[in-house]
Design a protein around this motif. Sequence first.
Motif, PDB file in Angstrom:
ATOM      1  N   LYS A  94      34.968  -1.409  42.331  1.00  0.00           N
ATOM      2  CA  LYS A  94      34.872  -2.590  41.475  1.00  0.00           C
ATOM      3  C   LYS A  94      33.411  -2.924  41.210  1.00  0.00           C
ATOM      4  O   LYS A  94      32.554  -2.752  42.072  1.00  0.00           O
ATOM      5  CB  LYS A  94      35.592  -3.778  42.109  1.00  0.00           C
ATOM      6  N   TYR A  95      33.158  -3.430  40.014  1.00  0.00           N
ATOM      7  CA  TYR A  95      31.800  -3.669  39.553  1.00  0.00           C
ATOM      8  C   TYR A  95      31.109  -4.706  40.438  1.00  0.00           C
ATOM      9  O   TYR A  95      31.620  -5.804  40.668  1.00  0.00           O
ATOM     10  CB  TYR A  95      31.815  -4.148  38.098  1.00  0.00           C
ATOM     11  N   LYS A  96      29.936  -4.335  40.968  1.00  0.00           N
ATOM     12  CA  LYS A  96      29.066  -5.156  41.811  1.00  0.00           C
ATOM     13  C   LYS A  96      29.682  -5.491  43.167  1.00  0.00           C
ATOM     14  O   LYS A  96      29.136  -6.331  43.889  1.00  0.00           O
ATOM     15  CB  LYS A  96      28.690  -6.472  41.100  1.00  0.00           C
ATOM     16  N   GLU A  97      30.742  -4.857  43.539  1.00  0.00           N
ATOM     17  CA  GLU A  97      31.382  -5.154  44.821  1.00  0.00           C
ATOM     18  C   GLU A  97      31.046  -4.049  45.818  1.00  0.00           C
ATOM     19  O   GLU A  97      31.468  -2.900  45.662  1.00  0.00           O
ATOM     20  CB  GLU A  97      32.899  -5.265  44.664  1.00  0.00           C
ATOM     21  N   LYS A  98      30.307  -4.432  46.859  1.00  0.00           N
ATOM     22  CA  LYS A  98      29.921  -3.482  47.883  1.00  0.00           C
ATOM     23  C   LYS A  98      31.138  -3.010  48.653  1.00  0.00           C
ATOM     24  O   LYS A  98      32.035  -3.807  48.960  1.00  0.00           O
ATOM     25  CB  LYS A  98      28.902  -4.109  48.833  1.00  0.00           C
ATOM     26  N   ARG A 160      28.607   8.845  49.409  1.00  0.00           N
ATOM     27  CA  ARG A 160      28.047   7.506  49.234  1.00  0.00           C
ATOM     28  C   ARG A 160      27.501   7.387  47.814  1.00  0.00           C
ATOM     29  O   ARG A 160      26.694   8.211  47.373  1.00  0.00           O
ATOM     30  CB  ARG A 160      26.928   7.244  50.239  1.00  0.00           C
ATOM     31  N   PHE A 161      27.955   6.365  47.101  1.00  0.00           N
ATOM     32  CA  PHE A 161      27.530   6.127  45.724  1.00  0.00           C
ATOM     33  C   PHE A 161      26.587   4.936  45.696  1.00  0.00           C
ATOM     34  O   PHE A 161      26.960   3.832  46.106  1.00  0.00           O
ATOM     35  CB  PHE A 161      28.732   5.848  44.822  1.00  0.00           C
ATOM     36  N   ASP A 162      25.360   5.178  45.241  1.00  0.00           N
ATOM     37  CA  ASP A 162      24.381   4.111  45.042  1.00  0.00           C
ATOM     38  C   ASP A 162      24.286   3.856  43.546  1.00  0.00           C
ATOM     39  O   ASP A 162      23.765   4.693  42.788  1.00  0.00           O
ATOM     40  CB  ASP A 162      23.025   4.519  45.605  1.00  0.00           C
ATOM     41  N   VAL A 163      24.770   2.681  43.114  1.00  0.00           N
ATOM     42  CA  VAL A 163      24.896   2.367  41.702  1.00  0.00           C
ATOM     43  C   VAL A 163      23.891   1.270  41.352  1.00  0.00           C
ATOM     44  O   VAL A 163      23.866   0.212  41.994  1.00  0.00           O
ATOM     45  CB  VAL A 163      26.328   1.910  41.349  1.00  0.00           C
ATOM     46  N   ALA A 164      23.083   1.519  40.342  1.00  0.00           N
ATOM     47  CA  ALA A 164      22.138   0.520  39.841  1.00  0.00           C
ATOM     48  C   ALA A 164      22.695  -0.068  38.551  1.00  0.00           C
ATOM     49  O   ALA A 164      23.236   0.662  37.714  1.00  0.00           O
ATOM     50  CB  ALA A 164      20.771   1.148  39.601  1.00  0.00           C
ATOM     51  N   TYR A 165      22.563  -1.388  38.419  1.00  0.00           N
ATOM     52  CA  TYR A 165      23.115  -2.062  37.245  1.00  0.00           C
ATOM     53  C   TYR A 165      22.068  -3.004  36.650  1.00  0.00           C
ATOM     54  O   TYR A 165      21.139  -3.450  37.329  1.00  0.00           O
ATOM     55  CB  TYR A 165      24.384  -2.845  37.616  1.00  0.00           C
ATOM     56  N   ASN A 166      22.255  -3.302  35.387  1.00  0.00           N
ATOM     57  CA  ASN A 166      21.406  -4.257  34.689  1.00  0.00           C
ATOM     58  C   ASN A 166      22.330  -5.165  33.878  1.00  0.00           C
ATOM     59  O   ASN A 166      22.860  -4.752  32.845  1.00  0.00           O
ATOM     60  CB  ASN A 166      20.412  -3.540  33.779  1.00  0.00           C
ATOM     61  N   GLY A 167      22.531  -6.376  34.364  1.00  0.00           N
ATOM     62  CA  GLY A 167      23.453  -7.287  33.697  1.00  0.00           C
ATOM     63  C   GLY A 167      24.886  -6.800  33.844  1.00  0.00           C
ATOM     64  O   GLY A 167      25.413  -6.701  34.963  1.00  0.00           O
ATOM     65  N   ASP A 168      25.523  -6.499  32.739  1.00  0.00           N
ATOM     66  CA  ASP A 168      26.908  -6.055  32.780  1.00  0.00           C
ATOM     67  C   ASP A 168      27.055  -4.566  32.479  1.00  0.00           C
ATOM     68  O   ASP A 168      28.126  -4.101  32.096  1.00  0.00           O
ATOM     69  CB  ASP A 168      27.748  -6.857  31.780  1.00  0.00           C
ATOM     70  N   ARG A 169      25.961  -3.805  32.677  1.00  0.00           N
ATOM     71  CA  ARG A 169      26.006  -2.372  32.387  1.00  0.00           C
ATOM     72  C   ARG A 169      25.557  -1.556  33.599  1.00  0.00           C
ATOM     73  O   ARG A 169      24.660  -1.972  34.341  1.00  0.00           O
ATOM     74  CB  ARG A 169      25.104  -2.038  31.190  1.00  0.00           C
ATOM     75  N   ILE A 170      26.166  -0.402  33.756  1.00  0.00           N
ATOM     76  CA  ILE A 170      25.762   0.537  34.798  1.00  0.00           C
ATOM     77  C   ILE A 170      24.611   1.391  34.260  1.00  0.00           C
ATOM     78  O   ILE A 170      24.693   1.952  33.168  1.00  0.00           O
ATOM     79  CB  ILE A 170      26.942   1.428  35.219  1.00  0.00           C
ATOM     80  N   ILE A 171      23.533   1.471  35.023  1.00  0.00           N
ATOM     81  CA  ILE A 171      22.325   2.164  34.588  1.00  0.00           C
ATOM     82  C   ILE A 171      22.140   3.497  35.305  1.00  0.00           C
ATOM     83  O   ILE A 171      21.722   4.484  34.709  1.00  0.00           O
ATOM     84  CB  ILE A 171      21.081   1.290  34.820  1.00  0.00           C
ATOM     85  N   GLN A 172      22.477   3.550  36.569  1.00  0.00           N
ATOM     86  CA  GLN A 172      22.172   4.757  37.345  1.00  0.00           C
ATOM     87  C   GLN A 172      23.188   4.927  38.458  1.00  0.00           C
ATOM     88  O   GLN A 172      23.649   3.955  39.060  1.00  0.00           O
ATOM     89  CB  GLN A 172      20.759   4.629  37.935  1.00  0.00           C
ATOM     90  N   VAL A 173      23.553   6.184  38.722  1.00  0.00           N
ATOM     91  CA  VAL A 173      24.481   6.510  39.806  1.00  0.00           C
ATOM     92  C   VAL A 173      23.885   7.657  40.609  1.00  0.00           C
ATOM     93  O   VAL A 173      23.527   8.696  40.045  1.00  0.00           O
ATOM     94  CB  VAL A 173      25.875   6.912  39.273  1.00  0.00           C
ATOM     95  N   ASN A 174      23.779   7.462  41.911  1.00  0.00           N
ATOM     96  CA  ASN A 174      23.314   8.505  42.822  1.00  0.00           C
ATOM     97  C   ASN A 174      24.406   8.806  43.838  1.00  0.00           C
ATOM     98  O   ASN A 174      25.139   7.904  44.271  1.00  0.00           O
ATOM     99  CB  ASN A 174      22.042   8.078  43.562  1.00  0.00           C
ATOM    100  N   LEU A 175      24.499  10.071  44.204  1.00  0.00           N
ATOM    101  CA  LEU A 175      25.518  10.510  45.162  1.00  0.00           C
ATOM    102  C   LEU A 175      24.843  11.139  46.367  1.00  0.00           C
ATOM    103  O   LEU A 175      23.958  11.992  46.225  1.00  0.00           O
ATOM    104  CB  LEU A 175      26.467  11.519  44.505  1.00  0.00           C
TER     105      LEU A 175
END
Length: 597
Positions: A94-98, A160-175
């Motif tokens: 889920k978006y922004k949910e750790k 492990r997924f490290d997700v970077a976001y800016n506002g309501d958009r996903i910017i970067q995904v690292n695995l």
Amino acid sequence: MATLGAKPVLAITLVALLALGVLGSEKNHKYAEKEQVSLWVNKVGPYNNPQETYNYYYLPFCKLNPKQRAEHSWGGLGEVLQGNELINSQLDIKYKEKLDSTRICTMTLDERKAGIFEDAIRRQYWFELFMDDLPVWGFVGELKKDDAGNETAYIYTSKRFDVAYNGDRIIQVNLTTADPVAVTPGAKLEFRYSVEWAATKTPFSRRFERYLDYTFFEHKIHWFSLVNSFMMVLFLTGLVAIILMRTLRKDYARYARSAADALDGALDAESLERDFGEESGWKLVHGDVFRPPRRLTLLAAAVGTGVQLVCLCLAVILLTIAGSFFEERGTILTCFIIAYTFTSFIGGYVSGGLYARHEGRHWIRTMLITASLFPGLCFGIAIALNTIALFYHSLAAVPFAYIMAVLLLWGFISFPLCLIGTVIGRNWNSIPNYPCRVKRIPSPIPDKHWYLRPWAICAAGGLLPFGSIFIEMYFVFTSFWNYKVYYIYGFLLLVVLILCVVTVCVTIVGTYFLLNAENYHWQWTAFGMSASTSFYVFLYSVHYFLFKTKMTGFFQTCFYFGYTSMFCLGLALLCGAVGYMAAAAFVRTIYRNVKCD
């Protein structure tokens, strides 16, 4: 009954129409707080064989809900042709949910599954996932050596997924993959995943930049190759200018003087023959130089298809520069197919006009060959590769529905446009208007040194054009076969223009030497000396395969040389057409300025 029979046709037609849409992506996807974010699994395969890919569950991974029907995300035509099959991983993100480490599933390896995983790890299998249209990659496992030097395969069990976001958009995904477990029969594997979210200031428009290798593509050697090619253009342009402005001017003056002296009786037969010697031999074939070439039908089809490919390449490159198509899966390939379909009119127009100017009578046959020459040869190679992929159960195998979609695009759009272009070309572009009349009886062609024969001129004609694109071929091949995103399409546009200019100059020089040798069969020679560039590109591809890659196996070898053959075939037609058109303009120009009768 009629209604039921029409449904498959309607469905296929809809698939073909849907293939036209190149805007269907997650590029503008926005998410609300705690909105579900889909993670798609795509494919697995050996790292050294980029085309040998399989469905993600080709490896016996367990699933979160094995009884639930798999949800697929079918993309456009280009995405499927590139061997993608996205399947929903069913992971709850889920978006922004750790999300701390959460169990996906557990499995116990039997002897068969352990053997499959061990073989995959030893062959360095990698996998590809997508989140919000952003790809992430990872290896299935690793090999570890014990104190005795024996290698044991270990499989990674956590992601492990490290997700970077800016506002309501996903910017970067690292695995990040971790927790390796030895692959042995009876081993119990528990697959887990976790998700971390972090804010970033990177704008959405720049999120794809991290996938671009600026250090590799903008190396000093790359810029040096462009300067080197530009200097080659200046040299060849100067050489052609010397031929056109100096040598030909002397030829014209000699012809005028010889004709005047002959009328005044000032020259005897011996001196007149000396003036029309080897240096000015092109004047002696004026009655044969516009004679219809051998295999006119094939030449007209090849030139028409080549001109179409020139327009196609320029259109695709410009559209990619304007729209950044390299950021979306399969978009460039879809654009290429659609652009080829609609540029078929150009191919028909050029081939129809060329065939009619030489008073050809079988224009329908010419139109059929023009419409099917390049797509037919490529389709034959693709069917052979598709058969191999089906035997290997690879994702490189194209589904039947998409094959039918391509055939429908050709049959209902490309073929009619080629027919219309041929008809218009025959009526609007069919006036010969040659500056010299063609003699009824062909003149004998004198025997010359081996280096003035057509085969030698053709073999030498492709060296300089290949030299102008040699360095760029390395970058193109590396991006296609070594997992790099090619993004410098402005650079590629300059290289294509330089290739065309070099091809034009080389063909004009070669045609001048051929005519000076009193050989008036310049049409196929002009086409061949330009098309031979692709022969040297194919030789380079063999060198690249042997010394720049680590590809192994029958599957990857067939796909490497199959794709390379398609590329070289298109390059031969493209360069050949450019060379022929330049030579035709050159021949008409030089004979227009002399008195032929």
